[in-house]
Design an enzyme around this catalytic site. Structure first.
Site, PDB file in Angstrom:
ATOM      1  N   ASN A 119      -7.474   1.655   9.876  1.00  0.00           N
ATOM      2  CA  ASN A 119      -6.263   1.876  10.353  1.00  0.00           C
ATOM      3  C   ASN A 119      -6.375   1.722  11.985  1.00  0.00           C
ATOM      4  OD1 ASN A 119      -5.189   2.262   7.915  1.00  0.00           O
ATOM      5  ND2 ASN A 119      -4.802   4.537   8.239  1.00  0.00           N
ATOM      6  N   TYR A 179      -4.504   1.358  15.585  1.00  0.00           N
ATOM      7  CA  TYR A 179      -3.372   1.400  16.309  1.00  0.00           C
ATOM      8  C   TYR A 179      -3.361   1.031  17.825  1.00  0.00           C
ATOM      9  CZ  TYR A 179      -0.727   3.099  12.529  1.00  0.00           C
ATOM     10  OH  TYR A 179      -0.347   3.478  11.102  1.00  0.00           O
ATOM     11  N   HIS A 229      -2.968  10.996   0.873  1.00  0.00           N
ATOM     12  CA  HIS A 229      -2.571  10.575   1.986  1.00  0.00           C
ATOM     13  C   HIS A 229      -2.008  11.948   2.498  1.00  0.00           C
ATOM     14  CE1 HIS A 229      -0.869   7.407   4.778  1.00  0.00           C
ATOM     15  NE2 HIS A 229      -0.691   8.471   5.346  1.00  0.00           N
ATOM     16  N   GLU A 246      -7.346   8.392   5.991  1.00  0.00           N
ATOM     17  CA  GLU A 246      -7.619   8.699   7.485  1.00  0.00           C
ATOM     18  C   GLU A 246      -8.146  10.479   7.439  1.00  0.00           C
ATOM     19  OE1 GLU A 246      -4.337   8.552  10.236  1.00  0.00           O
ATOM     20  OE2 GLU A 246      -4.033   6.537   9.822  1.00  0.00           O
ATOM     21  N   GLU A 304      -3.398  -0.077   8.040  1.00  0.00           N
ATOM     22  CA  GLU A 304      -2.369   0.123   8.913  1.00  0.00           C
ATOM     23  C   GLU A 304      -2.379  -0.267  10.156  1.00  0.00           C
ATOM     24  OE1 GLU A 304      -1.633   4.497   9.036  1.00  0.00           O
ATOM     25  OE2 GLU A 304      -2.025   4.913   6.836  1.00  0.00           O
ATOM     26  N   ARG A 331       0.672  -1.183  -0.027  1.00  0.00           N
ATOM     27  CA  ARG A 331      -0.138  -0.120  -0.051  1.00  0.00           C
ATOM     28  C   ARG A 331       0.876   1.263   0.086  1.00  0.00           C
ATOM     29  NH1 ARG A 331      -2.839   2.951   4.693  1.00  0.00           N
ATOM     30  NH2 ARG A 331      -3.895   4.483   3.563  1.00  0.00           N
TER      31      ARG A 331
HETATM   32  O1  IFM Z   1       2.443   7.573  10.048  1.00  0.00           O
HETATM   33  C1  IFM Z   1       1.126   7.863  10.237  1.00  0.00           C
HETATM   34  C2  IFM Z   1       0.404   7.549   8.668  1.00  0.00           C
HETATM   35  O2  IFM Z   1       0.519   8.771   7.985  1.00  0.00           O
HETATM   36  C3  IFM Z   1      -1.056   7.725   8.975  1.00  0.00           C
HETATM   37  N1  IFM Z   1      -1.372   6.825  10.051  1.00  0.00           N
HETATM   38  C4  IFM Z   1      -0.854   6.693  11.239  1.00  0.00           C
HETATM   39  C5  IFM Z   1       0.439   6.804  11.026  1.00  0.00           C
HETATM   40  C6  IFM Z   1       1.587   6.716  12.232  1.00  0.00           C
HETATM   41  O3  IFM Z   1       1.259   7.817  13.173  1.00  0.00           O
END
Ligand code: IFM
Length: 443
Positions: free
Chosen positions: A291, A293, A118, A163, A352, A74
């Protein structure tokens, strides 16, 4: 842990964070170039002029992907590299760069997932109001149509936006480019981003793209109330409404929903929504990119709008050395959320997931990243085993790169990039992930 044979493993990057070559071969400046060159905006005032120099080293980077054994990669295309003024004049050299990149990926048997946007808006468009100007939906449509034609039959999967909450950070809060701190502008920019997404989806459908798919990438940070105090629950709801629900409600339910409208209208931050907007935004997509985290534990007593930069916001438990809460169940919860709360049955990709090295971590022996990714993969595999329609996982990120306003201070790569020589050195997580991919799971 065993993933199905057609489950895609990949890594993710974005143009601005790795390419460099910020003013080469006809590229126009982006808002992040301007921001990075403005004193006081990014870490140590170092812009991403060179970044990881991927523009010149993409062959070496694809060789790393090949070694890793990924099925997909990606990346994003830089709008100002292709259209230096954002509209009108096409920079052939920019398109050619992505053509070489895509050809090289296909040659290596790696399926490209290309993101159209992005965060690197052409500065020329910001000068015309940027994401706060409704016309951006049409500017974006024209850019999207151009690349769809150029890469027809070559790129099987497209994401419109990455995002879109970045519009809030850039227009509502001002900590991201272009640096406006105006809540009304921020919410309008978020709405306009959704319009742009809808226009791009329509432009995609108008073209003959047999087998190709289009979707959008939204980050989900579920809010968990710190206590069962109603004030904490209300804060959790508010924060979710201001982030991923602001996007999923209109995308998947065709309306912002009463809770959002009734709060934002008296605040004066409800965006202008014209006839037809909601239908456009809800144009059907082929997949959702999530995404994920971690989660955020919220407390009304400790309400910080920049929670991700705040040391005081350390509610929850089990923190990584870099300060992020290790909460791998977040992936499972996100997958369930889109299905159970939004009725989404289509394919989902985890577009992500990753973590930054702690400041004092060994630059190569990144055992914490291994622990983190393993935890997430376990929960994703569980969701798949229970029948969730999850088709792939992209580790963020292939390379140490430029982390927006944190500059080079946060390193997310499974490949270390020496900041001076730009030499690539695979970290321990690279070998570990290669093993996961070849076994389709963790032993
Ligand atoms: O680096 C970023 C990315 O550009 C968008 N999502 C979160 C990542 C880590 O913070």
């Amino acid at each position: 842990m065993a993933f199905p044979s057609d489950f895609l493993f990949g890594t993710a990057t974005s143009a601005f964070q790795i390419e460099g070559a910020w003013n080469e071969d006809g590229k126009g400046p982006s808002i992040w170039d301007t921001f990075g060159h403005t004193p006081g905006k990014v870490y140590r005032d170092v812009p991403a002029d060179v970044a990881a120099d991927h523009y010149h080293r993409y062959r070496e980077d694809i060789a790393l992907l090949r070694e890793l054994g990924v099925g997909s990669y990606r990346f994003s295309m830089s709008w100002p590299r292709i259209l230096p003024e954002g509209t009108g004049r096409v920079n052939r050299a920019g398109l050619d760069f992505y053509r070489r990149l895509v050809d090289e990926l296909l040659e290596a048997g790696i399926s490209p997932l290309a993101t159209l946007y992005h965060w690197d808006l052409p500065q020329a468009l910001e000068d015309r109001g940027g994401w706060a100007n409704r016309d951006i939906a049409l500017w974006f449509r024209d850019y999207a149509a151009l690349v769809f034609e150029e890469f027809a039959g070559l790129v099987p999967r497209w994401a419109t936006l990455n995002e879109p909450i970045s519009m809030w950070v850039g227009y509502g809060m001002g900590t991201f480019a272009p640096g406006h701190a105006d809540p009304r502008l921020g919410k309008q920019a978020m709405h306009n981003a959704l319009l742009a997404h809808g226009e791009a989806v329509r432009a995609f459908r108008e073209r003959d793209a047999p087998g190709a798919e289009i979707g959008i990438v939204v980050d989900i940070w579920k809010r968990h109330p710190a206590t069962d105090n109603p004030a904490d629950q209300a804060l959790a709801d508010r924060d979710e409404d201001d982030s991923f629900r602001f996007f999923f409600n209109p995308l998947l339910k065709g309306a912002y929903g009463e809770r959002i409208v009734e709060r934002l209208t008296p605040e004066g931050t409800m965006p202008d929504v014209l006839d037809g907007d909601l239908e456009l935004i809800a144009s059907p997509v082929d997949f959702l990119g999530l995404n994920v985290y971690s989660r955020v534990v919220v407390s009304a007593e400790n309400d910080n709008p920049i929670w991700w930069e705040s040391d005081s916001n350390r509610l929850g438990g089990n923190f990584l050395d870099n300060g992020l809460e290790f909460y791998p169940r977040a992936a499972y919860d996100a997958i369930r959320l889109v299905r159970d709360e939004y009725g989404w049955q289509g394919p989902v990709y985890i577009t992500e997931n990753g973590t930054a090295d702690a400041d004092d971590a060994d630059p190569i022996d990144d055992q914490e990243r291994i622990r983190y990714v393993r935890g997430f993969l376990e929960w994703i595999e569980r969701a798949v085993r229970e029948g969730a329609n999850v088709r792939g996982y992209y580790l963020w990120s292939l390379l140490d790169n430029y982390e927006w306003n944190a500059g080079f201070s946060k390193r997310y790569g499974i490949v270390h990039v020496d900041p001076d020589t730009l030499k690539r050195t695979p970290k321990a997580s690279f070998a570990w992930y290669r093993d996961v991919i070849s076994r389709r799971g963790v032993a």
